[in-house]
Enzyme design. Structure first.
Site, PDB file in Angstrom:
ATOM      1  N   ALA A  93       0.809  -1.229   0.000  1.00 18.68           N
ATOM      2  CA  ALA A  93       0.000   0.000   0.000  1.00 18.68           C
ATOM      3  C   ALA A  93       0.841   1.277   0.000  1.00 18.68           C
ATOM      4  O   ALA A  93       0.387   2.318  -0.472  1.00 18.68           O
ATOM      5  CB  ALA A  93      -0.926  -0.010   1.207  1.00 18.68           C
ATOM      6  N   HIS A 149      12.410   1.875 -18.271  1.00 21.41           N
ATOM      7  CA  HIS A 149      11.707   2.109 -17.003  1.00 21.41           C
ATOM      8  C   HIS A 149      12.556   2.973 -16.078  1.00 21.41           C
ATOM      9  O   HIS A 149      13.757   3.120 -16.278  1.00 21.41           O
ATOM     10  CB  HIS A 149      11.401   0.787 -16.287  1.00 21.41           C
ATOM     11  CG  HIS A 149      10.159   0.117 -16.803  1.00 21.41           C
ATOM     12  ND1 HIS A 149      10.183  -0.758 -17.858  1.00 21.41           N
ATOM     13  CD2 HIS A 149       8.862   0.197 -16.413  1.00 21.41           C
ATOM     14  CE1 HIS A 149       8.954  -1.188 -18.099  1.00 21.41           C
ATOM     15  NE2 HIS A 149       8.138  -0.627 -17.245  1.00 21.41           N
ATOM     16  N   LYS A 196      13.288   0.342 -10.721  1.00 20.70           N
ATOM     17  CA  LYS A 196      12.740  -0.968 -11.092  1.00 20.70           C
ATOM     18  C   LYS A 196      13.793  -2.052 -10.858  1.00 20.70           C
ATOM     19  O   LYS A 196      14.956  -1.888 -11.207  1.00 20.70           O
ATOM     20  CB  LYS A 196      12.287  -0.955 -12.563  1.00 20.70           C
ATOM     21  CG  LYS A 196      11.592  -2.235 -12.963  1.00 20.70           C
ATOM     22  CD  LYS A 196      10.772  -2.062 -14.227  1.00 20.70           C
ATOM     23  CE  LYS A 196      10.102  -3.355 -14.627  1.00 20.70           C
ATOM     24  NZ  LYS A 196       9.124  -3.842 -13.640  1.00 20.70           N
TER      25      LYS A 196
HETATM   26  P1  NAD Z   1       7.368  -0.031  -5.088  1.00 24.11           P
HETATM   27  O1  NAD Z   1       8.708  -0.502  -4.635  1.00 24.11           O
HETATM   28  O2  NAD Z   1       7.076   1.433  -5.152  1.00 24.11           O
HETATM   29  O3  NAD Z   1       6.223  -0.699  -4.167  1.00 24.11           O
HETATM   30  C1  NAD Z   1       6.266  -2.007  -3.664  1.00 24.11           C
HETATM   31  C2  NAD Z   1       5.773  -1.937  -2.227  1.00 24.11           C
HETATM   32  O4  NAD Z   1       5.668  -3.276  -1.723  1.00 24.11           O
HETATM   33  C3  NAD Z   1       6.760  -1.180  -1.313  1.00 24.11           C
HETATM   34  O5  NAD Z   1       6.055  -0.188  -0.552  1.00 24.11           O
HETATM   35  C4  NAD Z   1       7.323  -2.282  -0.408  1.00 24.11           C
HETATM   36  O6  NAD Z   1       7.669  -1.836   0.891  1.00 24.11           O
HETATM   37  C5  NAD Z   1       6.123  -3.238  -0.388  1.00 24.11           C
HETATM   38  N1  NAD Z   1       6.474  -4.572   0.104  1.00 24.11           N
HETATM   39  C6  NAD Z   1       7.679  -5.234   0.006  1.00 24.11           C
HETATM   40  N2  NAD Z   1       7.613  -6.410   0.681  1.00 24.11           N
HETATM   41  C7  NAD Z   1       6.354  -6.493   1.185  1.00 24.11           C
HETATM   42  C8  NAD Z   1       5.680  -7.468   1.974  1.00 24.11           C
HETATM   43  N3  NAD Z   1       6.286  -8.594   2.364  1.00 24.11           N
HETATM   44  N4  NAD Z   1       4.382  -7.229   2.313  1.00 24.11           N
HETATM   45  C9  NAD Z   1       3.754  -6.103   1.935  1.00 24.11           C
HETATM   46  N5  NAD Z   1       4.355  -5.126   1.197  1.00 24.11           N
HETATM   47  C10 NAD Z   1       5.624  -5.331   0.814  1.00 24.11           C
HETATM   48  O7  NAD Z   1       7.136  -0.720  -6.508  1.00 24.11           O
HETATM   49  P2  NAD Z   1       6.007  -0.384  -7.596  1.00 24.11           P
HETATM   50  O8  NAD Z   1       6.577   0.501  -8.641  1.00 24.11           O
HETATM   51  O9  NAD Z   1       4.735   0.008  -6.905  1.00 24.11           O
HETATM   52  O10 NAD Z   1       5.863  -1.826  -8.288  1.00 24.11           O
HETATM   53  C11 NAD Z   1       5.497  -2.961  -7.524  1.00 24.11           C
HETATM   54  C12 NAD Z   1       5.429  -4.181  -8.457  1.00 24.11           C
HETATM   55  O11 NAD Z   1       4.396  -3.973  -9.432  1.00 24.11           O
HETATM   56  C13 NAD Z   1       6.715  -4.437  -9.256  1.00 24.11           C
HETATM   57  O12 NAD Z   1       6.878  -5.835  -9.404  1.00 24.11           O
HETATM   58  C14 NAD Z   1       6.416  -3.789 -10.611  1.00 24.11           C
HETATM   59  O13 NAD Z   1       7.147  -4.342 -11.668  1.00 24.11           O
HETATM   60  C15 NAD Z   1       4.949  -4.129 -10.744  1.00 24.11           C
HETATM   61  N6  NAD Z   1       4.174  -3.262 -11.655  1.00 24.11           N
HETATM   62  C16 NAD Z   1       3.245  -3.892 -12.396  1.00 24.11           C
HETATM   63  C17 NAD Z   1       2.413  -3.162 -13.217  1.00 24.11           C
HETATM   64  C18 NAD Z   1       1.344  -3.900 -13.980  1.00 24.11           C
HETATM   65  O14 NAD Z   1       0.517  -3.276 -14.681  1.00 24.11           O
HETATM   66  N7  NAD Z   1       1.290  -5.227 -13.855  1.00 24.11           N
HETATM   67  C19 NAD Z   1       2.548  -1.773 -13.296  1.00 24.11           C
HETATM   68  C20 NAD Z   1       3.505  -1.140 -12.502  1.00 24.11           C
HETATM   69  C21 NAD Z   1       4.320  -1.914 -11.669  1.00 24.11           C
END
Ligand code: NAD
Length: 268
Positions: free
Chosen positions: A10, A157, A161
């Site tokens: 979140a 990206h 990432k």
């Molecule tokens: P981010 O690092 O900003 O956010 C990830 C969050 O997950 C962080 O706040 C982190 O502290 C938290 N986290 C880590 N371990 C955790 C746990 N055990 N329990 C709960 N939370 C935990 O990254 P982001 O840019 O938001 O991207 C997150 C993922 O989504 C990546 O794998 C990214 O490639 C993917 N993504 C996918 C799409 C899509 O459309 N499928 C789009 C954007 C990003």
């Protein structure tokens, strides 16, 4: 009736985009969320992150607390965190799981398939309408353009990432391989370095850029000796992924357990 959502990750870039999009859409309530144990944001109200009126629900570091009132679990975290959540979630509690996390290995992909015996899971490397449309176009182009057309995928990206090539690039690569009727993993050249020699016919090449704040650019190039066709997509806001994931949540909440794609949600 509103659909109750729990947002894993979140406090992340996508997590906060999802909370903002869900709280602006009357179909959804955000009733829980997680972030990693030790994060300074655990214990914070879910909505203070984006300046909205407090929701009364806090960011937790346990799956159980976050999903207590949820119908759908939306997960954009890391592969290990997503897999841990899938083992902790109970089918009696949540109906559906939306997985946006990318970078899973083969064993983790298998574990997600197994979990789909119990939940309606929508997994996509990219939840935007535009990218899913592009995947369809790439598949068609690969089917129509013969083997003398080389296929290369370029993705860019932001500097934070952690996985490469991106989930979206791999999704486009799989679409191209399906169009050509070949096994993606047999033809994919995920990286090149050093004395690699000339290009092998039929290779599906990937190139990766990490820089600044780029949200996500993808280009699929089809190149013959005489002409080049490119099919490209540029994300200008994370809202496209958040809105797509919310559509997937609404769609999956009425579906039987199984593993679905964004193509199923959009009926492409
Ligand atoms: P981010 O690092 O900003 O956010 C990830 C969050 O997950 C962080 O706040 C982190 O502290 C938290 N986290 C880590 N371990 C955790 C746990 N055990 N329990 C709960 N939370 C935990 O990254 P982001 O840019 O938001 O991207 C997150 C993922 O989504 C990546 O794998 C990214 O490639 C993917 N993504 C996918 C799409 C899509 O459309 N499928 C789009 C954007 C990003």
């Amino acid at each position: 009736m509103t659909l109750n959502l729990a947002i894993a990750g979140a406090a992340g870039r996508m997590g906060s985009a999802l909370i903002l999009a869900a709280r602006s859409d009357a179909r959804f309530d955000v009733v829980g969320g997680t972030d990693r144990a030790g994060s300074a944001l655990v214990g914070t109200d879910l909505s203070l992150l984006n300046g909205k009126v407090p929701s009364g629900h806090i960011i937790s570091d346990t799956v159980d607390a976050a999903c207590a009132q949820a119908d759908v679990w939306i997960d954009f975290t890391s592969p290990d965190a997503t897999l841990a959540a899938l083992s902790a979630l109970k089918p009696a509690q949540v109906k559906a799981v939306i997985i946006g996390t990318t970078g899973f290995d083969a064993d983790q992909i298998e574990a997600i398939k197994t979990a789909s015996d119990h939940f309606a899971i929508v997994q996509s490397g990219n939840f935007s309408l535009g990218v899913n449309l592009v995947a369809g176009l790439v598949r068609q182009a690969a089917a129509r353009l013969g083997p003398d057309w080389d296929i290369e995928i370029l993705e860019s990206h932001h500097r934070h990432k952690v996985d490469a090539p991106s989930g979206t690039a791999l999704m486009l690569g799989h679409a191209a391989a399906a169009g050509r009727g070949v096994d993606h993993n047999q033809v994919a050249k995920l990286a090149r370095h050093g004395q690699v020699g000339p290009r092998t016919a039929g290779d599906l090449g990937y190139a990766v850029i990490r820089a600044g704040g780029i949200i996500g650019d993808h280009e699929v190039m089809f190149a013959s000796e005489d002409e080049i066709v490119t099919i490209a997509h540029k994300a200008v806001s994370r809202t496209i992924f958040a809105k797509g994931a919310l559509e997937a949540a609404a769609w999956a909440s009425t579906k039987k357990p199984g593993l679905y794609t964004m193509g199923d949600v959009l009926d492409f």
